[in-house]
Design a protein around this motif. Structure first.
Motif, short mmCIF file in Angstrom:
data_model
loop_
_atom_site.label_atom_id
_atom_site.label_comp_id
_atom_site.label_asym_id
_atom_site.label_seq_id
_atom_site.Cartn_x
_atom_site.Cartn_y
_atom_site.Cartn_z
N VAL A 134 51.63 -15.25 2.14
CA VAL A 134 50.64 -15.88 3.02
C VAL A 134 50.43 -15.05 4.27
N MET A 135 51.51 -14.53 4.84
CA MET A 135 51.39 -13.71 6.04
C MET A 135 50.62 -12.42 5.75
N VAL A 136 50.88 -11.81 4.59
CA VAL A 136 50.16 -10.60 4.22
C VAL A 136 48.67 -10.90 4.05
N LEU A 137 48.37 -11.99 3.34
CA LEU A 137 46.97 -12.35 3.12
C LEU A 137 46.26 -12.69 4.43
N SER A 138 46.99 -13.27 5.39
CA SER A 138 46.35 -13.59 6.68
C SER A 138 45.91 -12.33 7.40
N GLY A 139 46.57 -11.21 7.12
CA GLY A 139 46.21 -9.97 7.76
C GLY A 139 45.02 -9.26 7.14
N ILE A 140 44.66 -9.66 5.90
CA ILE A 140 43.56 -8.96 5.22
C ILE A 140 42.41 -9.90 4.85
N SER A 141 42.45 -11.14 5.36
CA SER A 141 41.46 -12.14 4.92
C SER A 141 40.42 -12.47 5.99
N GLY A 142 40.28 -11.63 6.99
CA GLY A 142 39.26 -11.88 8.01
C GLY A 142 39.62 -12.98 8.98
N ILE A 143 40.89 -13.32 9.09
CA ILE A 143 41.30 -14.39 9.99
C ILE A 143 41.25 -13.93 11.44
N PHE A 144 41.75 -12.73 11.70
CA PHE A 144 41.85 -12.25 13.08
C PHE A 144 40.82 -11.17 13.41
N PHE A 145 40.14 -10.62 12.43
CA PHE A 145 39.07 -9.66 12.66
C PHE A 145 38.18 -9.62 11.43
N PRO A 146 36.91 -9.21 11.56
CA PRO A 146 35.98 -9.24 10.43
C PRO A 146 36.50 -8.47 9.22
N LEU A 147 36.29 -9.03 8.05
CA LEU A 147 36.79 -8.43 6.82
C LEU A 147 36.17 -7.07 6.55
N ASP A 148 34.91 -6.86 6.96
CA ASP A 148 34.24 -5.61 6.63
C ASP A 148 34.80 -4.41 7.40
N GLN A 149 35.77 -4.64 8.28
CA GLN A 149 36.43 -3.54 8.97
C GLN A 149 37.53 -2.90 8.13
N LEU A 150 37.86 -3.54 6.99
CA LEU A 150 38.93 -3.05 6.12
C LEU A 150 38.34 -2.21 4.98
N TRP A 151 39.22 -1.53 4.26
CA TRP A 151 38.80 -0.72 3.11
C TRP A 151 38.16 -1.61 2.05
N GLY A 152 37.29 -1.02 1.26
CA GLY A 152 36.57 -1.78 0.25
C GLY A 152 37.46 -2.49 -0.74
N TRP A 153 38.51 -1.80 -1.22
CA TRP A 153 39.39 -2.41 -2.21
C TRP A 153 40.17 -3.58 -1.61
N VAL A 154 40.49 -3.48 -0.30
CA VAL A 154 41.19 -4.60 0.36
C VAL A 154 40.26 -5.80 0.47
N GLN A 155 38.98 -5.55 0.74
CA GLN A 155 38.01 -6.63 0.79
C GLN A 155 37.93 -7.36 -0.55
N VAL A 156 37.96 -6.59 -1.63
CA VAL A 156 37.90 -7.20 -2.97
C VAL A 156 39.12 -8.07 -3.22
N VAL A 157 40.30 -7.55 -2.88
CA VAL A 157 41.54 -8.32 -3.07
C VAL A 157 41.51 -9.60 -2.25
N ALA A 158 41.10 -9.50 -0.98
CA ALA A 158 41.08 -10.67 -0.10
C ALA A 158 40.17 -11.76 -0.65
N GLN A 159 39.05 -11.37 -1.24
CA GLN A 159 38.09 -12.36 -1.72
C GLN A 159 38.51 -13.03 -3.03
N ILE A 160 39.59 -12.56 -3.61
CA ILE A 160 40.12 -13.22 -4.81
C ILE A 160 40.83 -14.52 -4.43
N PHE A 161 41.44 -14.54 -3.25
CA PHE A 161 42.32 -15.64 -2.88
C PHE A 161 41.61 -16.65 -1.98
#
Length: 284
Positions: free
Chosen positions: A182-209
């Protein structure tokens, strides 16, 4: 049918009782206080920062995202810890010993964990509305969105907590099996900053959950339409939010009872004693 309805009623009553007791528990009160203080420190620290591409301040955007995080965190880690501990102390074994006992037990957990979201929201929302301006832009329509996102989010995430609690070897392992992901996902799920600032593959992973979609749904409830510019596709994607959360809810509703049933079948007096002995050694 009467036995099933009776088990559910008993479970609901048990869940309500546990919730009332939790409000009086120093441990639970400390958790609520810690949650509020941590959220307020983060929001206050960033109170003057503007979100790039908008005229909105950081607390305005971060608050609804944090509410989405609280749903995901509370309803994964909470039931996972509870189920793992009560499997070890014999509560699950005693529930299995009565007709429809597991059904009643799960009903109680669902009620308790769901209602526990209310004080978690309260300790964050009340001080936030006192300290910060322009947090809610949609009025009554926004609060209706908060309601359906919360309900659908609970249906999507609660089974995950039940599955983790059933599979974790012991209560000490829930931190690794539940809290850490949960802590890892909170860091890549756009909770604290916009998701589009992350790598494309991370965006895909985040949107699965579910966590990303919970945060997105909450932001759509609190923020004006113009704020959608910070989101992927520059829209709130309401239909995909409903679709993904519903898919997780359906999958969880199918898998969780199977995993829970197998866990309860493995529960035995010897297993409870072994767990108690292992816990005693771990404490020592």
């Amino acid at each position: 049918m009467n036995r099933t309805a009776h088990a559910v009623r008993i479970g609901i009553a048990r869940g309500m009782t546990e919730f009332k007791l939790s409000l009086k528990s120093p441990q639970d009160q400390s958790f609520y206080l810690f949650t509020a203080v941590a959220a307020m420190i983060y929001l206050f620290w960033n109170r003057n920062d503007k979100v790039e591409g908008t005229s909105l301040l950081a607390p305005t955007v971060a608050l609804p995202s944090i509410l989405g995080l609280m749903i995901a965190f509370g309803t994964v880690v909470g039931p996972a810890y509870t189920l793992a501990m009560e499997r070890e102390d014999g509560t699950v074994l005693r529930a299995r010993a009565v007709p429809r006992g597991i059904l009643g037990y799960v009903s109680g957990q669902v009620v308790y964990q769901s209602i526990s979201i209310v004080p978690m929201f309260a300790v964050i929302l009340v001080p936030s509305f006192l300290l910060f301006d322009d947090l809610a832009h949609r009025g009554a329509a926004g609060w209706l969105t908060v309601l359906w996102v919360t309900v659908l989010g609970l249906l999507a995430v609660l089974p995950i907590g039940i599955i983790i609690g059933s599979l974790a070897p012991n209560a000490q392992k829930v931190g690794t099996w539940g809290m850490l992901p949960v802590m890892v996902l909170s860091g890549i799920s756009g909770i604290f900053f916009p998701l589009d600032q992350l790598w494309g593959w991370v965006q895909v992973v985040a949107q699965i959950f579910p966590m990303y979609w919970l945060g997105l749904g909450m932001r759509s409830a609190f923020l004006p339409d113009s704020a959608a510019v910070i989101e992927i596709s520059e829209s709130w994607r309401t239909l995909p939010t409903v679709g993904v959360l519903t898919a997780w809810a359906v999958v969880g509703a199918v898998i969780a009872p199977i995993v829970l049933r197998r866990m309860s079948q493995r529960a035995s007096g010897s297993a409870v004693e072994a767990a108690k002995e292992a816990a005693a050694q771990w404490v020592r």
